[in-house]
Design an enzyme around this catalytic site. Structure first.
Site, PDB file in Angstrom:
ATOM      1  N   SER A 190       1.025  -1.510   0.300  1.00 21.92           N
ATOM      2  CA  SER A 190       0.064  -0.358  -0.128  1.00 21.92           C
ATOM      3  C   SER A 190       1.032   1.520   0.228  1.00 21.92           C
ATOM      4  CB  SER A 190      -0.992   0.113   1.370  1.00 21.92           C
ATOM      5  OG  SER A 190      -0.004  -0.210   2.653  1.00 21.92           O
ATOM      6  N   HIS A 218      -5.321  -3.773  -2.067  1.00 20.80           N
ATOM      7  CA  HIS A 218      -5.280  -2.702  -2.839  1.00 20.80           C
ATOM      8  C   HIS A 218      -5.651  -3.712  -4.527  1.00 20.80           C
ATOM      9  CE1 HIS A 218      -5.007   0.801  -0.859  1.00 20.80           C
ATOM     10  NE2 HIS A 218      -4.038  -0.034   0.121  1.00 20.80           N
ATOM     11  N   LYS A 249     -12.195  -0.670  -0.107  1.00 19.87           N
ATOM     12  CA  LYS A 249     -11.708  -0.220  -0.815  1.00 19.87           C
ATOM     13  C   LYS A 249     -12.432   0.229  -2.009  1.00 19.87           C
ATOM     14  CE  LYS A 249      -6.781  -0.348   1.936  1.00 19.87           C
ATOM     15  NZ  LYS A 249      -6.245  -0.712   2.528  1.00 19.87           N
TER      16      LYS A 249
HETATM   17  C1  LIG Z   1      -6.592  -1.502   3.594  1.00 21.56           C
HETATM   18  C2  LIG Z   1      -5.880  -2.928   3.948  1.00 21.56           C
HETATM   19  C3  LIG Z   1      -6.515  -3.853   4.736  1.00 21.56           C
HETATM   20  C4  LIG Z   1      -7.537  -3.496   6.256  1.00 21.56           C
HETATM   21  O1  LIG Z   1      -8.875  -3.150   5.325  1.00 21.56           O
HETATM   22  P1  LIG Z   1     -10.441  -2.343   6.103  1.00 21.56           P
HETATM   23  O2  LIG Z   1     -11.676  -3.202   5.373  1.00 21.56           O
HETATM   24  O3  LIG Z   1     -10.138  -1.091   5.653  1.00 21.56           O
HETATM   25  O4  LIG Z   1     -10.043  -3.139   7.441  1.00 21.56           O
HETATM   26  C5  LIG Z   1      -5.848  -4.882   5.339  1.00 21.56           C
HETATM   27  N1  LIG Z   1      -4.906  -5.272   4.287  1.00 21.56           N
HETATM   28  C6  LIG Z   1      -4.181  -4.148   3.829  1.00 21.56           C
HETATM   29  C7  LIG Z   1      -2.921  -5.153   2.985  1.00 21.56           C
HETATM   30  C8  LIG Z   1      -4.576  -3.069   3.652  1.00 21.56           C
HETATM   31  O5  LIG Z   1      -4.045  -2.147   2.101  1.00 21.56           O
END
Ligand SMILES: *Cc1c(COP(=O)(O)O)cnc(C)c1O
Length: 401
Positions: A190, A218, A249
Site C-alpha cells: 500500500s 489494494h 477500497k
Molecule cells: C486497507 C487494508 C486492510 C484493511 O482493510 P479494511 O477493510 O479497511 O479494514 C487490510 N490489508 C491491507 C493490505 C490493506 O491495505
C-alpha cells in the site's frame, strides 16, 4: 470528595508519549471531509482535488450502490442485531458471499466487518502455537496482528523476495516437520504500489508444502480480469489457498472477505473469531457491496478508466521530473526523501487545492518520505492535469525538481 493526588501521575505516560510524537513530527492530525467521496471533496472547509482516497472505482458515492443500500434499509432495517452465528445471518449476507465467490472464481467466500477483521479471523484459524508464519517484511498491520494473535512463530522474509522466503523456509520449516507453515503476503503493497511476485512465492510455498495466503486489499477491483484481483492477474486460480479482500477500497463500502476453497471457508465459519464474536455487516452495507460486485460482473469500464488515469498521471509526473518509485499500480508514491520536505509539500499542495498525504517514518523507512497519490476512475484528465500542474508548481518552489 477531592481527587487523590496520585491520579495525575497515572496518565503521565500519555502526556509523555504525546510530547514525543509532537517533537518527532509524528502526531497524527485528522482532517474532516464534509462532502461525499469523489474527485473533488470538501476538506476542512476547502474544496480540493482528492488524491488520497481508496475510492478506486468511484463506488463510495455510486448511485446504484446507494439505491441498493436504501432498498436494504427499507426491507431489512439498519442493523443485524446479532453475530452471524446467532440471529444476524441475513439472506443479504448469503447473497453477497455467493456473488463474491462467483466473481473471484473460487469455491466459496465469507464476509467480515472489515478487511482488518478478515486477517484477524483467518490467520489464527489456520496456524497456532506450534506453527510458523512466513510474512513479507512490509505486510499490512492487520496481517502482523493476525500473526501475533495466532501464537505461531512469525518469520519475516525480505520484501518481495522468493529466495529469501526459500531460505527462511529451509531454516524454520525443515522437510518432515510436523508443524504447519503459512506464507502470507500483501498482493499490492500500500505504500509503494508494487505487486508481490506471487507466482514465484506460490511455487516456493508449494515445494515446501506450506499454505499460501494473499491479502489483496489494494488489488481487488484493480488487478486482474475486470478487477478480480492479484490471483486472477497471475492466473494462479486453485494454487493460492486463501485470498483476503476488502470491501472498503475499490468496492467503495466497508467490510472484508476471505475467498478460496470451500473446506477453508467452512472452517472459518467454525473458527474465525470476528465471525463468531462480532456482529454481522449491516444490511445497507451488505446490499451495497453486492451491488458493487454486480457492476463489476457487468462491465470492466470502471477498471479500464482507473488504469488509463493511472498511466496518464504517471507519465505526466515522470515527465515533470518526479520519481514514482517501484509503483506498478494506481498507488503512486511521489518520492521526496526528507520527511519535513514531504510534509511541507503536502501543506502547499493543499493551499493550492490538492489533497494528497505525506507519508513518512515509521510508515515508510527514514529518507523515503513521499506524497502518496491515489488515482481513481472518478478523475477526469482535466482533474489530473490540474493535479500535475500543482505538483510542478510546488516541486519548483521547494526545489525538488
Ligand atoms: C486497507 C487494508 C486492510 C484493511 O482493510 P479494511 O477493510 O479497511 O479494514 C487490510 N490489508 C491491507 C493490505 C490493506 O491495505
Amino acid at each position: 470528595m477531592s481527587q487523590p493526588t496520585s491520579s495525575i501521575n497515572k496518565l503521565q505516560f500519555i502526556l509523555d508519549e504525546r510530547g514525543r510524537l509532537e517533537r518527532e513530527g509524528l502526531l497524527i492530525r485528522v482532517r474532516t471531509i464534509e462532502s461525499p467521496q469523489g474527485a473533488w471533496i470538501s476538506v476542512d472547509g476547502k474544496r480540493v482535488l482528492n488524491l488520497c482516497s481508496n475510492n478506486y472505482l468511484g463506488f463510495a458515492n455510486h448511485v446504484q450502490l446507494k439505491e441498493a443500500a436504501r432498498k436494504a434499509i427499507d426491507e431489512f432495517g439498519v442493523g443485524p442485531a446479532a453475530v452471524r452465528t446467532i440471529a444476524g445471518n441475513m439472506v443479504l449476507h448469503n447473497q453477497l458471499e455467493e456473488k463474491l465467490a462467483r466473481f473471484k472464481r473460487v469455491e466459496a467466500a465469507i464476509a467480515y466487518q472489515s478487511g482488518f477483521n478478515a486477517n484477524l479471523a483467518v490467520i489464527p484459524a489456520l496456524v497456532g502455537r506450534d506453527d510458523v508464519v512466513f510474512s513479507d517484511e512490509l505486510n499490512h498491520a492487520s496481517i502482523i496482528d493476525g500473526c501475533r494473535l495466532s501464537g505461531a512463530t512469525s518469520v519475516r522474509f525480505q520484501h518481495c523476495s522468493p529466495s529469501s522466503l526459500e531460505e527462511k523456509l529451509k531454516e524454520h520449516f525443515p522437510a518432515g516437520s510436523t508443524r504447519r507453515a503459512l506464507v502470507v503476503t500483501d498482493g499490492v503493497f500500500s505504500m509503494d504500489g508494487d505487486i508481490a511476485p506471487l507466482p514465484e512465492l506460490t511455487e516456493v510455498a508449494e515445494r515446501f508444502n506450506a499454505l499460501i495466503m494473499v491479502d489483496d486489499a489494494h488489488g481487488e477491483g484493480v488487478l486482474g480480469d475486470g478487477g478480480r484481483g492479484v490471483v486472477d492477474h497471475f492466473h494462479l486460480h486453485g494454487r493460492v489457498d486463501v485470498e483476503v479482500g476488502t470491501l472498503s477500497k475499490a468496492f467503495g463500502v466497508v467490510g472484508g472477505f476471505v475467498a478460496g476453497r470451500r473446506i477453508i471457508v467452512d472452517h472459518l465459519r467454525q473458527k474465525g473469531r470476528p465471525f463468531l464474536f462480532s456482529s454481522a455487516l449491516t444490511p445497507p452495507d451488505t446490499a451495497a457491496c453486492s451491488a458493487a460486485v454486480d457492476i463489476l460482473e457487468l462491465s470492466d469500464d470502471p477498471v479500464r478508466k482507473l488504469w488509463s488515469n493511472t498511466r496518464y498521471f504517471k507519465e505526466k509526473v515522470a515527465a515533470a521530473g518526479f520519481n514514482t518509485g517501484a509503483s506498478e499500480t494506481p498507488i503512486t508514491p511521489v518520492m521526496l526523501g526528507d520527511a519535513k520536505v514531504a510534509q511541507e509539500f503536502s501543506r502547499r499542495l493543499f493551499e493550492e487545492g490538492v489533497f494528497a498525504m505525506a507519508i513518512g517514518y515509521p510508515t515508510v523507512p527514514l529518507e523515503k518520505a513521499r506524497i502518496r497519490v491515489m488515482i481513481s476512475a472518478t478523475h477526469s484528465e482535466t482533474d489530473l492535469d490540474f493535479g500535475v500542474d500543482k505538483f510542478v508548481r510546488v516541486g519548483k518552489a521547494l526545489r525538488v525538481i
